[in-house]
Scaffold this active site. Structure first.
Site, mmCIF file in Angstrom:
data_model
loop_
_atom_site.group_PDB
_atom_site.id
_atom_site.type_symbol
_atom_site.label_atom_id
_atom_site.label_comp_id
_atom_site.label_asym_id
_atom_site.label_seq_id
_atom_site.Cartn_x
_atom_site.Cartn_y
_atom_site.Cartn_z
ATOM 1 N N CYS A 163 52.115 45.489 21.943
ATOM 2 C CA CYS A 163 52.008 44.246 22.853
ATOM 3 C C CYS A 163 52.855 43.452 22.453
ATOM 4 O O CYS A 163 53.340 42.289 23.010
ATOM 5 C CB CYS A 163 50.160 44.043 23.176
ATOM 6 N N ASP B 183 44.857 29.644 -4.989
ATOM 7 C CA ASP B 183 44.756 30.277 -4.598
ATOM 8 C C ASP B 183 45.077 31.357 -3.313
ATOM 9 O O ASP B 183 45.954 31.924 -3.308
ATOM 10 C CB ASP B 183 44.118 31.166 -5.650
ATOM 11 N N ASP C 13 43.974 34.825 -11.377
ATOM 12 C CA ASP C 13 43.639 33.862 -11.536
ATOM 13 C C ASP C 13 42.910 33.635 -12.688
ATOM 14 O O ASP C 13 42.219 34.742 -13.090
ATOM 15 C CB ASP C 13 43.361 32.641 -10.470
ATOM 16 N N ASP D 155 39.906 32.112 -6.260
ATOM 17 C CA ASP D 155 38.841 31.896 -5.949
ATOM 18 C C ASP D 155 39.031 30.774 -5.434
ATOM 19 O O ASP D 155 38.012 29.680 -4.779
ATOM 20 C CB ASP D 155 37.442 31.748 -7.343
ATOM 21 N N CYS E 208 47.371 45.468 20.760
ATOM 22 C CA CYS E 208 48.633 46.763 19.516
ATOM 23 C C CYS E 208 49.486 45.796 19.721
ATOM 24 O O CYS E 208 50.409 45.150 20.121
ATOM 25 C CB CYS E 208 48.092 47.672 19.867
#
Length: 738
Positions: free
Chosen positions: A20, A630, A427, A626, A17
C-alpha cells in the site's frame, strides 16, 4: 525560470501493508509538479517535494484518494486527525475480529456435528453472511483495490478463496439437484470461508498490537524543547517564540528551567543536568564560555546564554530528525506473507484455471463435475489460513514468552534481526552500570569523632554539588541525623566550608585539599590515584588543617553485567562500549569487563555515526541504551534494546525493552529471537509444503493412478489441519527453556 520547490510531510490513512505504501508513493511520484515522493510506512507519512505553482496539497490528496487511500493536508490539526483515525481503525479491527469468531465458531460446530440437521445449510448460510458481508468486508475492499491496479496481496487471496468457497456453497444450497442427479453429494463449505476470515483477522489484530508506534517517541522528544524563550535585549527580558530567535541573541535561563536553545554561557554559573544528551548521571558545572544544549535542565543557578542554534538547528531537533529517518527504514517480519502472496496468488489462480481446463480436455463434458470440483478444491486447499497464521502465531507465543521473562518486544523486526546480530553496542551509564553515583567506600584517615557523620550529613543536605545526594544517602543508611549548621559557605568549584556544634569543617575536591595545605600520606595518595584511575570520584572531609575522611563515589557495575557479556561472547558477538564519560573512566571500566573496543566522550551524533560505520562494514548491529542520548543510535541500529529503568523516549524508540534493567536478559532475548524466527520459518515452510503436496492432489494428480479425487470437503479439512499444525508448532515455544 527555476521552480519554487516546497517540501512537506502529510499523514497517510488507510494503508495496511508495505505494498500500500509503495502504491501511494508511485501514485504521487507520477503527478505533474511533483519532484520527489517517499512514503514512510513506519510513521504513515508522505514526504513530498512539489512545485506549488503546478500542483497543490489538495490536488495531491485527491490523487491519493482516487488510489483508494487518504491524505491529511491540514497542517495545523493533521497529527490529531491521524491519531483519531488510527484509533478508530484499531477499534474497528477488534470489533470485526470478535464478530467473525462469534459467528464462525457455531458455524464450525454445525458443519462438524450437525451437518445433516433440518435446514442446516440455510442456517450456515445465514451465519456466514455477516462474516463475509460485514466483518470480513475489509479483505474484499482491499482485494478490489489491488485488482484495479493489477496487483495482488494477502487481501486478494483471502477475498478470492472465501468468495469461491461461499459461492460454491451457495449454489449447492440453492440448487443441490445439480450434484445429486450426477450421483454426488452437494457439500457446502461455509465454515471454510468464515474461518479463513476469522483467523486472518486475528492475525491482523495481533500484528497491530505488536506494531511499535513511533509518533509517541517523537512527541516526547519534541516536548523537551520549550516553545518560548526569555530574550534579553537592552536590559529587558521578554518571552518570545523559539522560532523568532537568531544566532547571537541573548537568552536568560532561570533555576529549574529547560534550556530553550543551543548556545554558550555568556554570564552566570550553574549546574546543568545533561543526562538526556550524554547519558551521564552527574550534572555539569557551566561557566562562561561553556556550551549548553536545548532541552537540558538547569539546576539552582541562573545564567545568560548566547544563542548558537534555535528551532531546526538545535542538537535535539537533529536527534528527532535522525530518529524519524532511521525508524522509517525498517521492514517488519510480518510483511513476509504479503510479499509471498504477490506471487502465490496469481500462481494458485492459474493452477485452478489450468486444472479446470485440463479435466475438460481429457474427459469432455462428462468430466465437468470433476473439473469444477477439482478447480474449487485447488482454491480451497490453497487458502491463506496457514500462510496468514504462520507469522502472527509464532509472534504471539514469542512475545508472550518474552513478557513472562521481563522482555517486552515492541517491534517484530527485532525477532527477525536479533538472532543475526554479530555486534552488540552498549552504553555505559545505566546499562553496564547502575546509572546513579553512590558511596562505595568511606576511608577514615583518623578515628571519627562523635557527631562527624551528623555534621557532614547536615551540611551536604544544603549543598548543590552533584555528589552530595550520594553522600547523604550513604550517611542516612548509617543512621546519621540532621543537626543545625551554624554557618555555611559554598566554595565555587572546590566544595563547602561550614560550622556545626562549634567545630569548623570543610568538604570538597582535591583542589580544596591543596588550598588547606593538607598533605595525605604517600600510601593514601597512591590508593586515591588508583581509585580515580578506575573511574571513581573522591570527596575529602577535613577539620581545620586535618584530613578526616576520604569518600569514594562511583557508579557501580550491575551484578549481572559480567555474566551477561560472557554469554554474548560465547555466541561470538563482538562487544563495543560507547559512553559520554571521559576516556580515563571509560578505559578503566572497559578493562574490568575485558571490552577491547570502546569509545569515550561520545555525543548522540557520534554514537549514531559509529553505529552507521559498523553497518557500512557489513556488521549487523544491536544497540543497548537507556537515555535520550542513546535514542539516535537506537533508531539507527538493526536491533534496538532499551533498559526498563531508562527514559521513556529510549523505550519508545527501542524494539525491545528489558523491563528490570537486568543485563542477563540480553542473552535470553537472543535465544528467544532464534527460537521465534525458527518457528516462523518452520511455519512458512509447512504452509507451503501443504500446498505443494495438496494442490496437485486436489487437481487430480492421483486420479489416473488410484482413482482418488480430493473433494472440496477434504480439501477444507486439509486446510484446517494445516492451520492447526501451524498453531501447535508455535505453541512449542511456550515450554522451551531460554
Amino acid at each position: 525560470m527555476a521552480r519554487n520547490i516546497e517540501r512537506k510531510e502529510f499523514p497517510v490513512l488507510e494503508m495496511s501493508c508495505a505494498s500500500c505504501a509503495n502504491h501511494v508513493e508511485q501514485t504521487v511520484r507520477h503527478l505533474e509538479g511533483v519532484g520527489e515522493a517517499s512514503v514512510n510506512f513506519a510513521s504513515n507519512t508522505l514526504s513530498v517535494a512539489f512545485d506549488p505553482g503546478t500542483i497543490t496539497p489538495v490536488q495531491i490528496r485527491d490523487a491519493v484518494r482516487a488510489a483508494g487511500y487518504d491524505l491529511i493536508v491540514d497542517e495545523r490539526n493533521g497529527e490529531q486527525q491521524r491519531e483519531e483515525s488510527e484509533r478508530a481503525r484499531y477499534r474497528r479491527l477488534r470489533r470485526d475480529t470478535v464478530g467473525a469468531w462469534a459467528f464462525s465458531l457455531p458455524l464450525m460446530l454445525i458443519s462438524m456435528a450437525f451437518m445433516h440437521m433440518p435446514y442446516g445449510n440455510w442456517i450456515m448460510l445465514a451465519l456466514s453472511l455477516p462474516v463475509l458481508g460485514v466483518f470480513g468486508r475489509m479483505f474484499f475492499v482491499g482485494g478490489w483495490k489491488q485488482a484495479r491496479h493489477g496487483q495482488a496481496n494477502m487481501d486478494t487471496l483471502v477475498a478470492l478463496s472465501t468468495s469461491i468457497a461461499f459461492l460454491f456453497s451457495l449454489f449447492n444450497t440453492v440448487y443441490p439437484r445439480f450434484w445429486t442427479e450426477r450421483g454426488l453429494e452437494p457439500h457446502v463449505y461455509y465454515e471454510a470461508s468464515c474461518m479463513i476470515i476469522a483467523f486472518v483477522l486475528l492475525g491482523k489484530l495481533l500484528e497491530e498490537r505488536a506494531k511499535g508506534s513511533t509518533s509517541s517517541a517523537i512527541k516526547k522528544l519534541m516536548g523537551l524543547q520549550p516553545s518560548t524563550a526569555r530574550l534579553l535585549a537592552g536590559g529587558i527580558e521578554r518571552d518570545v517564540p523559539i522560532a523568532t530567535l537568531r544566532a547571537g541573541d541573548l537568552v536568560s535561563v532561570r533555576p529549574g528551567e529547560r534550556i530553550p536553545v543551543d548556545g554558550t554561557v555568556e554570564s552566570g554559573e550553574s549546574f546543568v543536568d545533561e543526562s538526556m544528551i550524554t547519558g551521564e548521571p552527574l550534572p555539569v558545572d557551566k561557566k562562561p564560555g561553556d556550551r549548553a544544549v536545548a532541552g537540558t535542565i538547569n539546576g539552582r543557578g541562573s545564567f545568560v546564554l548566547r544563542t548558537t542554534g534555535a528551532g531546526a538547528d538545535t542538537l535535539l531537533v537533529r536527534i528527532i530528525r535522525m530518529v524519524q529517518q532511521a525508524q522509517g527504514s525498517k521492514a517488519p517480519v510480518q510483511r513476509i506473507a504479503d510479499r509471498i502472496a504477490s506471487v502465490f496468488v496469481p500462481t494458485v489462480i492459474g493452477l485452478s484455471a489450468l486444472t479446470f481446463v485440463l479435466w475438460l480436455v481429457i474427459g469432455g463434458e462428462a468430466y465437468f463435475s470433476h473439473a469444477l470440483l477439482s478447480a474449487v478444491s485447488v482454491l480451497v486447499i490453497a487458502c491463506p489460513c496457514a500462510l496468514g497464521l504462520a507469522t502472527p502465531t509464532a509472534l504471539m507465543v514469542g512475545i508472550g514468552r518474552g513478557a513472562e521473562n521481563q522482555i517486552l518486544i515492541k517491534d517484530a523486526a527485532a525477532l527477525e534481526q536479533m538472532c543475526r546480530i554479530d555486534t552488540m553496542v552498549l552504553d555505559k551509564t545505566g546499562t553496564l552500570t547502575e546509572g546513579r553515583p553512590s558511596v562505595t567506600e568511606w576511608i577514615d584517615v583518623v578515628p571519627p569523632s562523635d557527631g562527624l557523620y551528623d555534621a557532614v550529613y547536615s551540611a551536604e543536605m544544603k549543598s548543590e554539588h552533584p555528589l552530595a545526594s550520594a553522600v547523604t544517602a550513604y550517611l542516612a543508611g548509617r543512621g546519621a541525623r540532621h543537626r543545625e549548621v551554624d554557618s555555611f559557605e559554598s566554595l565555587t568549584g572546590r566544595g563547602i566550608a561550614f560550622r556545626c556544634d562549634g567545630a569548623s569543617y570543610w568538604i570538597g575536591s582535591r583542589a580544596l585539599l591543596e588550598t588547606r595545605d593538607v598533605r595525605p600520606s604517600v600510601e593514601l595518595l597512591a590508593r586515591i590515584d588508583r581509585l580515580e584511575q578506575e573511574g571513581a570520584g573522591t570527596v575529602f572531609v577535613g577539620q581545620d588543617d586535618r584530613l578526616l575522611s576520604v569518600v569514594v563515589v562511583s557508579d557501580p557495575l550491575k551484578e549481572t553485567t559480567r555474566e551477561a557479556l560472557e554469554q554474548l561472547r560465547r555466541r561470538h558477538i563482538r562487544l563495543v562500549m560507547l559512553t559520554g564519560d571521559n576516556r580515563r573512566a571509560a578505559a578503566a571500566l572497559a578493562g574490568r569487563l575485558d571490552i577491547d573496543d570502546f569509545r569515550a566522550e561520545m555525543m548522540p551524533d557520534d554514537k549514531e555515526q559509529y553505529v552507521r560505520r559498523l553497518q557500512a562494514e557489513g556488521r549487523r548491529v544491536a544497540m543497548t541504551g537507556d537515555g535520550i542520548n542513546d535514542s539516535q543510535a537506537l533508531a539507527r541500529a538493526d536491533v534496538s534494546i532499551a533498559m526498563g529503568r531508562g527514559t521513556d523516549v529510549a523505550m519508545d524508540v527501542a524494539m525491545i525493552t528489558l523491563m528490570n534493567s537486568d543485563l542477563s536478559l540480553l542473552p535470553k532475548a537472543y535465544a528467544l529471537s532464534r527460537s521465534t524466527v525458527r518457528l516462523i520459518r518452520e511455519n512458512l515452510f509447512w504452509a507451503f509444503v501443504y500446498n505443494l503436496i495438496g494442490i496437485p492432489i486436489a487437481a487430480g494428480a492421483l486420479y489416473p493412478l488410484c482413482g482418488l479425487l480430493l473433494s472440496p470437503m477434504l480439501a477444507g479439512a486439509a486446510m484446517a489441519f494445516s492451520s492447526v499444525s501451524v498453531v501447535a508448532n508455535s505453541l512449542r515455544l511456550k515450554w522451551k527453556k531460554l
